[in-house]
Motif scaffolding. Sequence first.
Motif, mmCIF file in Angstrom:
data_model
loop_
_atom_site.group_PDB
_atom_site.id
_atom_site.type_symbol
_atom_site.label_atom_id
_atom_site.label_comp_id
_atom_site.label_asym_id
_atom_site.label_seq_id
_atom_site.Cartn_x
_atom_site.Cartn_y
_atom_site.Cartn_z
ATOM 1 N N HIS B 129 -30.100 34.663 81.354
ATOM 2 C CA HIS B 129 -30.138 35.526 80.184
ATOM 3 C C HIS B 129 -28.848 35.424 79.373
ATOM 4 C CE1 HIS B 129 -33.257 38.755 79.355
ATOM 5 N NE2 HIS B 129 -32.740 38.379 78.220
ATOM 6 N N ILE B 130 -27.738 35.345 80.090
ATOM 7 C CA ILE B 130 -26.457 35.216 79.397
ATOM 8 C C ILE B 130 -26.414 33.888 78.648
ATOM 9 C CG2 ILE B 130 -23.965 34.972 79.741
ATOM 10 C CD1 ILE B 130 -24.239 36.988 82.056
ATOM 11 N N ALA B 131 -26.999 32.866 79.256
ATOM 12 C CA ALA B 131 -27.059 31.566 78.585
ATOM 13 C C ALA B 131 -27.831 31.673 77.273
ATOM 14 C CB ALA B 131 -27.704 30.533 79.505
ATOM 15 N N LEU B 132 -28.871 32.498 77.287
ATOM 16 C CA LEU B 132 -29.636 32.710 76.053
ATOM 17 C C LEU B 132 -28.734 33.303 74.977
ATOM 18 C CD1 LEU B 132 -32.407 32.802 74.590
ATOM 19 C CD2 LEU B 132 -32.698 35.098 75.497
ATOM 20 N N HIS B 133 -27.926 34.255 75.379
ATOM 21 C CA HIS B 133 -27.011 34.857 74.408
ATOM 22 C C HIS B 133 -25.973 33.846 73.932
ATOM 23 C CE1 HIS B 133 -28.690 38.690 75.916
ATOM 24 N NE2 HIS B 133 -28.326 39.159 74.756
ATOM 25 N N SER B 134 -25.571 32.952 74.807
ATOM 26 C CA SER B 134 -24.655 31.884 74.395
ATOM 27 C C SER B 134 -25.274 31.061 73.277
ATOM 28 C CB SER B 134 -24.350 30.961 75.569
ATOM 29 O OG SER B 134 -23.505 31.590 76.499
ATOM 30 N N THR B 135 -26.538 30.730 73.476
ATOM 31 C CA THR B 135 -27.229 29.931 72.463
ATOM 32 C C THR B 135 -27.276 30.678 71.140
ATOM 33 O OG1 THR B 135 -28.621 29.074 74.226
ATOM 34 C CG2 THR B 135 -29.342 28.666 71.968
#
Lengths: 225, 225
Positions: B129-135
């Motif tokens: 999920h954090i990776a999604l926010h990174s994107t």
Amino acid sequence: MTKSEQTRSLIVDTALRLFAERGYDKTTMRAIATEAGLSVGNAYYYFGSKEHLIQGFYDRIQELHFAACAEILATETDFETRMRRMLLAWVDIAEPYRAFGAQFFRNAADPASPLSPFSVESTEVRNRHIALHSTVLNESTAKVDGELREVLPELMWLYHMTVVLYWVHDRSPHSATTRMLISRTTPLIARLVGLSRLKVFRTITRDGVQLFRDLGWFPSPPKPE
Amino acid sequence: MTKSEQTRSLIVDTALRLFAERGYDKTTMRAIATEAGLSVGNAYYYFGSKEHLIQGFYDRIQELHFAACAEILATETDFETRMRRMLLAWVDIAEPYRAFGAQFFRNAADPASPLSPFSVESTEVRNRHIALHSTVLNESTAKVDGELREVLPELMWLYHMTVVLYWVHDRSPHSATTRMLISRTTPLIARLVGLSRLKVFRTITRDGVQLFRDLGWFPSPPKPE
DNA sequence: GCCTGATTTTGAACATGTTCAACGTCTCGT
DNA sequence: ACGAGACGTTGAACATGTTCAAAATCAGGC
């Protein structure tokens, strides 16, 4: 104190003692009733559910916290110091209950639970607590943007709730990490509050405050049963 | 897909359907087992507890959310818009489960529960999920202070969790109030992020980021069993 | 095809929060 | 003092999450 009030106290005392000894889950209603010298059904006559016993825990903590804050708030005038010491005092007081305190927040997070800090049932306790934050702010030397000032106590309370959420996850000895969180966020907050009067901030502060007002409290707090 | 995986899916499907129909508490393990055509004990062979079934709910939501975000994130470049639409997409997807979604967060708030978004068991889901926010951040046109940029996705995730907390309390039709919260906080956040490069902010931003780093994640996440 | 051990399945038993009909006790007006 | 209604108390019964010893089934080696 009436007989009925005595019985209530007796039950809460017994329950809190057992909770502290064995934890919340391990303490059965039967054990509480037996220890308190009454029947299970009778305990339910006074408290609607096992969860309701937790209210006694909240009340006790709040009482002790208010007493501890009285001293601090009478002598200290710096905003950041007042807020920091007030929060640290809370941690001191809650410390003995930390081991099983976490169990409680399982219920607190349930919007349907009367124990939720956002629930209608908690209104009184909540307002008293927000009033405490008002005192922290108003009797301090802090200079705050006028609009922000009105909602700041509520925001400070939300900040306090966040600290509590952090605390229930904290496993460090003596809640050291939570204490660090407090000691290092209060200066940041105090600085931000100071900055709120700057021109660059004015609009964003205003927008934030307006949003907070438009939301009212939580969108639609659970109705009382 | 092995037989065993099929059975797991079957149980989750049945459980989610019943949860949606009658709510979490009203759905008994016996009912789930009967509907799925197996015995109670067998359900416990696959899932350690009733709570564990909720993981299926999380997984499903995340999957749908990622799919919905793909479209958005491919076409939009404005940071605020990306974040806002991503969050609104989450609300859209979670909407059907809102009535009983609240029940779930009772567990999520318990630090000892593997379902807590902060738990070790949730690490993988959380990181995804954090990776999604990174994107959302990295492929946007946002200009961010260098130090802040590194931790911003995690902060955005915390913001998302806050929105979720608000959402579970939201009783307004179509989660309208939560949607308002999102639509009006994302511009504020985008503006704050932009301001982070200003000189007045530099020190406070730096201090905040440093504190966040010093805290690591939550103080001492619960050990895996 | 049969044996053996692992995996899966069963359902009865258990633990515990909660309810409730019945019973006791207390209060107060007469 | 008595009766009536309110208030308080009881413990057995119930609902439901969970456990577990036993049984059934399956997979692989011979």
